[in-house]
Design a protein around this motif. Structure first.
Motif, short mmCIF file in Angstrom:
data_model
loop_
_atom_site.label_atom_id
_atom_site.label_comp_id
_atom_site.label_asym_id
_atom_site.label_seq_id
_atom_site.Cartn_x
_atom_site.Cartn_y
_atom_site.Cartn_z
N ARG A 184 45.40 28.72 47.96
CA ARG A 184 46.89 29.94 48.41
C ARG A 184 46.24 31.39 48.00
NH1 ARG A 184 51.79 26.44 46.43
NH2 ARG A 184 51.98 25.12 48.49
N GLY A 185 45.63 31.71 46.94
CA GLY A 185 45.08 32.57 46.37
C GLY A 185 43.99 33.25 47.90
N LYS A 186 44.56 34.32 47.64
CA LYS A 186 43.61 35.13 48.39
C LYS A 186 42.84 36.11 47.84
CE LYS A 186 43.29 37.86 53.20
NZ LYS A 186 42.22 37.31 53.87
N CYS A 187 41.82 35.98 47.83
CA CYS A 187 40.66 37.67 47.18
C CYS A 187 40.18 38.75 47.61
CB CYS A 187 39.28 37.03 47.49
SG CYS A 187 39.02 35.52 46.60
N LYS A 188 40.83 39.92 46.99
CA LYS A 188 40.76 40.90 47.88
C LYS A 188 39.74 41.78 46.61
CE LYS A 188 44.99 41.55 49.24
NZ LYS A 188 46.85 41.75 49.29
N CYS A 189 38.49 41.14 46.52
CA CYS A 189 36.98 41.97 45.33
C CYS A 189 36.74 43.10 45.99
CB CYS A 189 36.50 40.72 45.17
SG CYS A 189 36.68 39.04 45.45
N THR A 190 36.18 43.88 45.04
CA THR A 190 35.82 45.01 44.69
C THR A 190 33.75 44.37 45.88
OG1 THR A 190 34.61 44.95 42.53
CG2 THR A 190 36.47 46.01 43.07
N THR A 191 32.95 45.52 45.75
CA THR A 191 31.73 44.95 46.38
C THR A 191 31.04 44.87 45.31
OG1 THR A 191 31.37 47.08 45.80
CG2 THR A 191 31.95 47.04 47.99
N GLU A 192 31.07 44.72 43.91
CA GLU A 192 30.88 44.50 42.76
C GLU A 192 30.93 43.17 42.92
OE1 GLU A 192 32.41 47.14 42.86
OE2 GLU A 192 30.53 47.99 43.36
N GLU A 193 31.80 42.18 43.09
CA GLU A 193 32.71 40.99 43.10
C GLU A 193 32.01 39.78 44.24
OE1 GLU A 193 36.44 42.24 40.27
OE2 GLU A 193 36.47 41.95 42.51
N THR A 194 32.29 38.79 44.02
CA THR A 194 32.76 37.62 44.51
C THR A 194 33.22 36.75 44.10
OG1 THR A 194 31.23 35.90 43.05
CG2 THR A 194 30.21 37.91 44.62
N CYS A 195 34.21 36.01 45.39
CA CYS A 195 35.64 35.40 45.51
C CYS A 195 35.18 33.95 45.13
CB CYS A 195 36.12 35.49 46.76
SG CYS A 195 37.86 34.45 46.58
N ASN A 196 35.35 33.79 43.63
CA ASN A 196 35.19 32.44 42.87
C ASN A 196 36.46 31.82 43.76
OD1 ASN A 196 35.84 30.40 40.89
ND2 ASN A 196 33.73 31.31 40.52
N PRO A 197 35.34 29.90 44.29
CA PRO A 197 37.09 29.25 45.22
C PRO A 197 37.90 28.87 43.94
CG PRO A 197 35.15 28.37 45.41
CD PRO A 197 34.98 29.30 44.42
N VAL A 198 37.70 28.35 42.41
CA VAL A 198 38.47 28.23 41.49
C VAL A 198 39.34 29.44 40.94
CG1 VAL A 198 38.74 27.21 39.32
CG2 VAL A 198 37.15 26.32 41.09
N LYS A 199 38.75 30.37 40.47
CA LYS A 199 39.71 31.70 39.79
C LYS A 199 39.66 33.04 40.72
CE LYS A 199 37.65 30.58 35.17
NZ LYS A 199 36.71 30.17 34.34
N GLY A 200 39.19 33.11 41.23
CA GLY A 200 39.76 34.60 42.45
C GLY A 200 37.73 35.58 42.30
N CYS A 201 38.52 36.95 42.50
CA CYS A 201 37.73 37.36 41.92
C CYS A 201 36.98 37.47 40.38
CB CYS A 201 38.40 39.58 42.80
SG CYS A 201 38.60 39.46 43.93
N MET A 202 35.62 37.98 40.73
CA MET A 202 34.37 37.25 39.17
C MET A 202 33.55 38.55 39.69
SD MET A 202 34.35 34.02 38.20
CE MET A 202 34.52 34.03 36.76
#
Length: 93
Positions: free
Chosen positions: A75-93
């Motif tokens: 249900r969470g939607k990632c809005k990551c910065t260009t330096e981050e990636t979307c982790n399927p468990v925790k979101g932007c990292m």
């Protein structure tokens, strides 16, 4: 399949025969009309349907959240910065 909570409904037909039905509380993960089968987004453990761990979904939690989605039921939607990636468990990292 172990059902944690049930509700008992008794109704009377025109012939005064009680009709008894049992309904499970919504959200237990047991698919309506499919006895002993967990719904998508749930898995069976020790006779109980449990919610898929964050980052997974589908039948028996066999699929990883689609790109840019994460968490329970994806249900969470990632809005990551260009330096981050979307982790399927925790979101932007």
């Amino acid at each position: 399949m172990k059902i944690v909570k049930t509700f008992l409904f008794i109704t009377f037909s025109p012939f005064f025969f009680p009709l008894i039905s049992v309904a499970t509380e919504p959200g237990l993960g047991i698919c309506k009309g499919k006895e002993n089968i967990c719904c998508d987004g749930y898995y069976e453990e020790n006779g109980t349907c449990k919610v898929c761990p964050g980052g997974s979904y589908g039948k028996n939690c066999t699929q990883t959240c689609p790109e840019n989605l994460y968490g329970e039921f994806c249900r969470g939607k990632c809005k990551c910065t260009t330096e981050e990636t979307c982790n399927p468990v925790k979101g932007c990292m």
